[in-house]
Scaffold this motif. Sequence first.
Motif, mmCIF file in Angstrom:
data_model
loop_
_atom_site.group_PDB
_atom_site.id
_atom_site.type_symbol
_atom_site.label_atom_id
_atom_site.label_comp_id
_atom_site.label_asym_id
_atom_site.label_seq_id
_atom_site.Cartn_x
_atom_site.Cartn_y
_atom_site.Cartn_z
ATOM 1 N N UNK B 241 0.810 -1.296 -0.081
ATOM 2 C CA UNK B 241 -0.036 0.065 0.103
ATOM 3 C C UNK B 241 0.687 1.454 -0.118
ATOM 4 N N UNK B 242 1.920 1.306 0.879
ATOM 5 C CA UNK B 242 2.728 2.513 0.989
ATOM 6 C C UNK B 242 3.619 2.695 -0.368
ATOM 7 N N UNK B 243 3.879 1.338 -0.905
ATOM 8 C CA UNK B 243 4.739 1.334 -2.226
ATOM 9 C C UNK B 243 3.817 1.832 -3.214
ATOM 10 N N UNK B 244 2.677 1.545 -3.424
ATOM 11 C CA UNK B 244 1.795 1.895 -4.775
ATOM 12 C C UNK B 244 2.187 3.198 -5.101
ATOM 13 N N UNK B 245 1.928 4.345 -4.430
ATOM 14 C CA UNK B 245 2.137 5.568 -5.283
ATOM 15 C C UNK B 245 3.370 5.906 -5.963
ATOM 16 N N UNK B 246 4.372 5.100 -5.221
ATOM 17 C CA UNK B 246 5.754 5.380 -5.749
ATOM 18 C C UNK B 246 5.804 4.536 -7.147
ATOM 19 N N UNK B 247 5.321 3.393 -7.134
ATOM 20 C CA UNK B 247 5.091 2.643 -8.063
ATOM 21 C C UNK B 247 4.608 3.243 -9.548
ATOM 22 N N UNK B 248 3.536 3.830 -8.823
ATOM 23 C CA UNK B 248 2.564 4.649 -10.289
ATOM 24 C C UNK B 248 3.280 5.694 -10.533
ATOM 25 N N UNK B 249 4.121 6.434 -9.791
ATOM 26 C CA UNK B 249 4.930 7.487 -10.187
ATOM 27 C C UNK B 249 6.094 7.281 -11.181
ATOM 28 N N UNK B 250 6.538 5.914 -10.843
ATOM 29 C CA UNK B 250 7.725 5.459 -11.837
ATOM 30 C C UNK B 250 6.815 4.993 -12.921
ATOM 31 N N UNK B 251 5.965 4.593 -12.883
ATOM 32 C CA UNK B 251 5.046 4.162 -14.123
ATOM 33 C C UNK B 251 4.975 5.232 -15.100
ATOM 34 N N UNK B 252 4.401 6.430 -14.464
ATOM 35 C CA UNK B 252 4.152 7.477 -15.152
ATOM 36 C C UNK B 252 5.446 8.245 -15.676
ATOM 37 N N UNK B 253 6.371 8.187 -14.913
ATOM 38 C CA UNK B 253 7.643 8.758 -15.658
ATOM 39 C C UNK B 253 8.215 7.916 -16.848
ATOM 40 N N UNK B 254 8.041 6.562 -16.883
ATOM 41 C CA UNK B 254 8.479 5.863 -17.801
ATOM 42 C C UNK B 254 7.583 6.036 -19.027
ATOM 43 N N UNK B 255 6.229 5.980 -18.966
ATOM 44 C CA UNK B 255 5.146 6.043 -19.901
ATOM 45 C C UNK B 255 5.244 7.544 -20.390
ATOM 46 N N UNK B 256 5.427 8.559 -19.577
ATOM 47 C CA UNK B 256 5.461 9.769 -20.259
ATOM 48 C C UNK B 256 6.703 10.104 -20.856
ATOM 49 N N UNK B 257 7.924 9.653 -20.452
ATOM 50 C CA UNK B 257 9.198 9.773 -21.059
ATOM 51 C C UNK B 257 9.300 9.036 -22.289
ATOM 52 N N UNK B 258 8.509 7.999 -22.491
ATOM 53 C CA UNK B 258 8.416 7.119 -23.650
ATOM 54 C C UNK B 258 7.743 7.889 -24.810
ATOM 55 N N UNK B 259 6.515 8.532 -24.155
ATOM 56 C CA UNK B 259 5.705 9.236 -25.092
ATOM 57 C C UNK B 259 6.547 10.497 -25.770
ATOM 58 N N UNK B 260 7.109 11.093 -24.738
ATOM 59 C CA UNK B 260 8.153 12.065 -25.225
ATOM 60 C C UNK B 260 9.221 11.803 -26.202
ATOM 61 N N UNK B 261 9.764 10.521 -25.978
ATOM 62 C CA UNK B 261 10.656 10.351 -26.795
ATOM 63 C C UNK B 261 10.134 9.927 -28.167
ATOM 64 N N UNK B 262 9.022 9.252 -28.198
ATOM 65 C CA UNK B 262 8.001 9.000 -29.419
ATOM 66 C C UNK B 262 7.801 10.383 -30.113
ATOM 67 N N UNK B 263 7.505 11.251 -29.470
ATOM 68 C CA UNK B 263 7.253 12.730 -30.043
ATOM 69 C C UNK B 263 8.489 13.372 -30.725
ATOM 70 N N UNK B 264 9.592 13.250 -29.907
ATOM 71 C CA UNK B 264 10.950 13.854 -30.408
ATOM 72 C C UNK B 264 11.336 13.126 -31.832
ATOM 73 N N UNK B 265 11.031 11.619 -31.903
ATOM 74 C CA UNK B 265 11.275 10.865 -33.012
ATOM 75 C C UNK B 265 10.465 11.358 -34.242
ATOM 76 N N UNK B 266 9.072 11.519 -33.990
ATOM 77 C CA UNK B 266 8.335 12.111 -35.093
ATOM 78 C C UNK B 266 8.652 13.639 -35.372
#
Lengths: 229, 323
Positions: B241-266
């Motif tokens: 339970x305590x870890x969950x918010x941090x795991x979601x934060x990591x997930x967002x960093x990864x997903x948004x970073x990936x999306x940004x890479x995708x946009x930069x590539x475009x």
Amino acid sequence: MIRFDDVSKRYPGGHEALKQVSFELEKGEMAFLTGRSGAGKSTLLKLIMLTEDLNQGQILVSGRNINRLPQRQVPYYRRRIGVVFQDHQLLFDRSVFDNVMLPLQIEGYDRHEAARRVRAALDKVGLLDKEKLNPITLSGGEQQRVGIARAVVNRPQILLADEPTGNLDPELAAEIMVLFEQFNQVGVCMLIASHDLSLITRLKHRMLTLEQGRLIKDEHQPSRRGTSS
Amino acid sequence: MTAKVNTRGNRAGNSRTSQPARQRLSAWLVLHRDCAVDALHRLWQQPASSAMTLTVIAIALLLPALLYVTGKNLSQFDSSLAQANQVTAYLRAEVNDSAVDDLRQRVEAHERVDTVRYISPEQAAADFAEWSGLGDVVESLAQNPLPASLVVQLADTRYETAVQVQDLLRDEPAVDFVQMDQLWLQRLDSFLSLTRRAVVALIVVLSLAVLFITGNTIRTSIASREAEIRVMNLIGATRAFIARPFLYTGLWYGLLGGALAWLLLGLLMLLLGGPGAELLTYYGNQYQVQGMGAAASITLLGGSAALGWLGARLSVSRHFTRF
């Protein structure tokens, strides 16, 4: 409800915080734990909370040896014990309501049911009108009452309090004690650590006195009035 | 004394136990949704540091993505040239027509050969004149320098076939030398497999980078929320339970970073696509500048999200001290 059998606790470095402490609290009993600072009051509560490990003896809570509890079960055990801290341990990044909601959130309550219980708890401590405020804007007494609401919101069988009135003036402290007595009347087993003898001797509950880690007195009906050390 | 603790509590009248399973599931889903939204909200509240982290992640992901797209565009040549399944045998000048005819029939009889076309020296000269525009030069020569040749169309596009037919022709006394398109195809092939390996190596190395970047960011985030973690721990929150918010934060960093890479590539494709397309027209109409494609894009986003989550997970297991 809570039974200490010959419990000793030594901190790394050699300080002996508790020496062979034994006592038993019955279901629905209310007791004060007193003694000077450093006598071992906080340590005793921490052992019940399992935030510290004992070195010797055993502690039974509801008949279960809590020192044999596997680590992953400790959270579930803690949910059954309400704790009120001297510095109340509120979170200032959220409202009063959300602070009290926290234990229910952890247990995965349905939101409506949780909200109902939070309001009931806040009503009990007389802060229903302040639920939307940030606890940082409240007075010390009010903050402590938010802490109490959070401790009782999931209806624990046991309530521990570590110097709950330590930072409050006598009048507010008396109010808090009245609140505790009300919880005790509905069957909650209470253990309250306090060095405020003038207040607690007036209340005529069982009193456990610690001195340098030893339980030196266990009075079921303390007769002294207004003595202070 | 029961050894096992009833995880749902054993208090009389606890509504938790009496809640139907569906209600509990929906509470659980709400919890996860709130957690994900809250984590995103927290990123938004610190725009500068979040943007910096996201940019670093995006750049780390952009490099392999860029190399992948480069390889993908080059492999167009690979697949289109594979269809040029021809072997050309240049004949010796002294060979007479009947020998040529004989050879042609024998080659055509080969099971892997589709057709054999004879190109006479005159025909070759005419073709060259037309193709190169140097007709005058060819005519001015006293003697036609071009040899006769047999263009062998293969039945399939396998490299082994081409080699087999090449060996067959090379042994013929009438054949001067054999030219095979597949040769430089092989070079391209090995170049492409080199790029593929480089992509894999880059993915491994830069995935580690993404892992450490998110891990470190989550570490600071854990440090800044220490009070909350302590309180949650005291009132009976599980580690998960305590870890969950941090795991979601990591997930967002990864997903948004990936999306940004995708946009930069475009964006890069947009910048380089024009000149690239122009370059490709010189090689014929069948080539086009290609982007990532749906599958690779999904892999990029999914992979980066997973990396972010994993980075957070490592950080959590390292920095959640004794709870």
